[in-house]
Design a protein around this motif. Structure first.
Motif, short mmCIF file in Angstrom:
data_model
loop_
_atom_site.label_atom_id
_atom_site.label_comp_id
_atom_site.label_asym_id
_atom_site.label_seq_id
_atom_site.Cartn_x
_atom_site.Cartn_y
_atom_site.Cartn_z
N ARG A 214 140.81 -29.16 114.97
CA ARG A 214 141.69 -28.10 115.45
C ARG A 214 140.89 -27.06 116.26
NH1 ARG A 214 146.51 -27.22 113.09
NH2 ARG A 214 146.20 -24.96 113.14
N PRO A 215 141.54 -26.38 117.21
CA PRO A 215 140.82 -25.40 118.02
C PRO A 215 140.08 -24.35 117.19
CG PRO A 215 142.96 -25.83 118.98
CD PRO A 215 142.93 -26.55 117.67
N GLU A 216 140.67 -23.93 116.06
CA GLU A 216 140.02 -22.92 115.22
C GLU A 216 138.69 -23.43 114.70
OE1 GLU A 216 144.46 -22.27 115.01
OE2 GLU A 216 143.09 -23.99 114.91
N HIS A 217 138.65 -24.72 114.32
CA HIS A 217 137.42 -25.29 113.80
C HIS A 217 136.39 -25.46 114.92
CE1 HIS A 217 134.76 -27.41 111.14
NE2 HIS A 217 134.76 -28.48 111.90
N ARG A 218 136.86 -25.86 116.10
CA ARG A 218 135.94 -25.98 117.24
C ARG A 218 135.27 -24.64 117.52
NH1 ARG A 218 140.12 -28.32 121.61
NH2 ARG A 218 141.32 -29.60 120.17
N TYR A 219 136.06 -23.57 117.48
CA TYR A 219 135.54 -22.24 117.74
C TYR A 219 134.52 -21.84 116.67
CZ TYR A 219 135.55 -17.19 118.65
OH TYR A 219 135.19 -15.89 118.91
N ALA B 103 136.52 -20.88 126.51
CA ALA B 103 137.78 -21.62 126.42
C ALA B 103 137.67 -22.98 127.10
CB ALA B 103 138.91 -20.79 127.05
N SER B 104 136.99 -23.02 128.24
CA SER B 104 136.87 -24.30 128.95
C SER B 104 136.03 -25.28 128.15
CB SER B 104 136.27 -24.08 130.35
OG SER B 104 134.87 -23.85 130.30
N TYR B 105 135.04 -24.80 127.42
CA TYR B 105 134.23 -25.68 126.57
C TYR B 105 135.06 -26.23 125.41
CZ TYR B 105 130.76 -27.27 123.20
OH TYR B 105 130.07 -28.02 122.29
N LEU B 106 135.87 -25.36 124.83
CA LEU B 106 136.69 -25.76 123.68
C LEU B 106 137.91 -26.59 124.08
CD1 LEU B 106 136.63 -22.39 121.70
CD2 LEU B 106 135.27 -24.44 121.25
N GLY B 107 138.19 -26.66 125.37
CA GLY B 107 139.34 -27.43 125.83
C GLY B 107 140.66 -26.76 125.55
N ILE B 108 140.67 -25.41 125.56
CA ILE B 108 141.89 -24.66 125.29
C ILE B 108 142.06 -23.60 126.37
CG2 ILE B 108 141.79 -25.04 122.80
CD1 ILE B 108 140.55 -22.29 122.49
N SER B 109 143.22 -22.95 126.37
CA SER B 109 143.47 -21.87 127.33
C SER B 109 142.86 -20.57 126.83
CB SER B 109 144.97 -21.69 127.54
OG SER B 109 145.57 -21.19 126.35
N ARG B 110 142.70 -19.62 127.74
CA ARG B 110 142.20 -18.30 127.34
C ARG B 110 143.17 -17.64 126.37
NH1 ARG B 110 140.10 -14.45 132.04
NH2 ARG B 110 139.79 -13.20 130.16
N GLU B 111 144.46 -17.88 126.56
CA GLU B 111 145.46 -17.28 125.67
C GLU B 111 145.30 -17.82 124.25
OE1 GLU B 111 146.43 -16.79 129.75
OE2 GLU B 111 146.07 -18.64 128.62
N THR B 112 145.07 -19.13 124.13
CA THR B 112 144.86 -19.71 122.80
C THR B 112 143.59 -19.16 122.17
OG1 THR B 112 146.00 -21.76 123.41
CG2 THR B 112 144.50 -21.86 121.53
N LEU B 113 142.54 -19.02 122.95
CA LEU B 113 141.29 -18.46 122.43
C LEU B 113 141.51 -17.03 121.96
CD1 LEU B 113 138.26 -18.58 121.90
CD2 LEU B 113 137.89 -17.94 124.29
#
Length: 211
Positions: free
Chosen positions: A159-164, A184-194
């Motif tokens: 999940r994005p939270e774990h990636r972060y 965000a680009s490294y995590l594969g998510i949008s800035r809004e999600t980050l």
């Protein structure tokens, strides 16, 4: 998940290439002298591009101080960060350097950096002349192959939270070292999600402190 090879903790303001290599295996004096003589020490300011697509990676960089990233631009024109590297790490375009073919990625300096580098020819001469160099090369290739594999699995299964969380574990100061867009680009998510993830973590931290 497989653990990557542990490298020594560097307390000095600058990491030292010979210290890192000597941690893996004691180096013969002739090899130490050649590394000192042949390696190139340079400083680069932030935003410097060390490699661009179409260029051939002629050098492998050891980061004595500073912070860098590798990235490519996708078919939609978006930057996709693939690596972050800091003090004590190697920064390299792996395919381009080892094949001496044109790169498909950029290497960018994110924080003012001091690096020590060797050319492809110098590195291969060490392999030919010193058995210790072959062992060091094998161990370092294992280390970065494992890191690459772990990163690929992480981005596809967690999940994005774990990636972060994992990113912060590997690079505790990354919030000060680069932009939210790059993270965000490294995590594969949008800035809004980050931003949502960061707000959630900040709220949880605040709640824990007030208990």
């Amino acid at each position: 998940m497989t653990q990557s090879i542990t490298m020594p903790h560097i307390n000095d303001p600058e990491a030292d290439l010979l210290e890192i290599l000597g941690f893996i295996i004691p180096l013969p004096t002739p090899m130490q002298n050649r590394v000192k003589e042949e390696s190139l020490i340079e400083t680069f300011e932030r935003k410097k591009i060390l490699l661009s697509p179409g260029e051939i990676a002629r050098r492998i960089y050891f980061i004595r101080s500073g912070f860098m990233r590798a990235y490519f631009i996708d078919e939609d024109g978006k930057e996709c960060t693939t690596w972050f590297r800091g003090k004590g790490d190697l920064m390299i375009s792996v395919t381009s350097f080892f094949t001496q073919q044109p790169a498909q990625e950029y290497i960018e300096v994110l924080q003012d950096s001091k690096v020590q580098s060797l050319t492809w020819l110098e590195l291969n001469a060490y392999y030919a002349d010193f058995k210790e160099a072959n062992l060091i090369g094998r161990i370092l290739i294992q280390k970065y192959y494992i890191l690459s594999a772990e990163s690929a699995i992480l981005l596809r299964t967690q999940r994005p939270e774990h990636r972060y969380d994992m990113l912060l574990q590997n690079h505790p100061e990354i919030e000060q070292q680069t932009t939210q867009q790059n993270i965000a680009s490294y995590l594969g998510i949008s800035r809004e999600t980050l931003s949502r993830i960061r707000r959630k973590k900040a709220k949880m931290c605040h709640q824990t402190q007030n208990r």
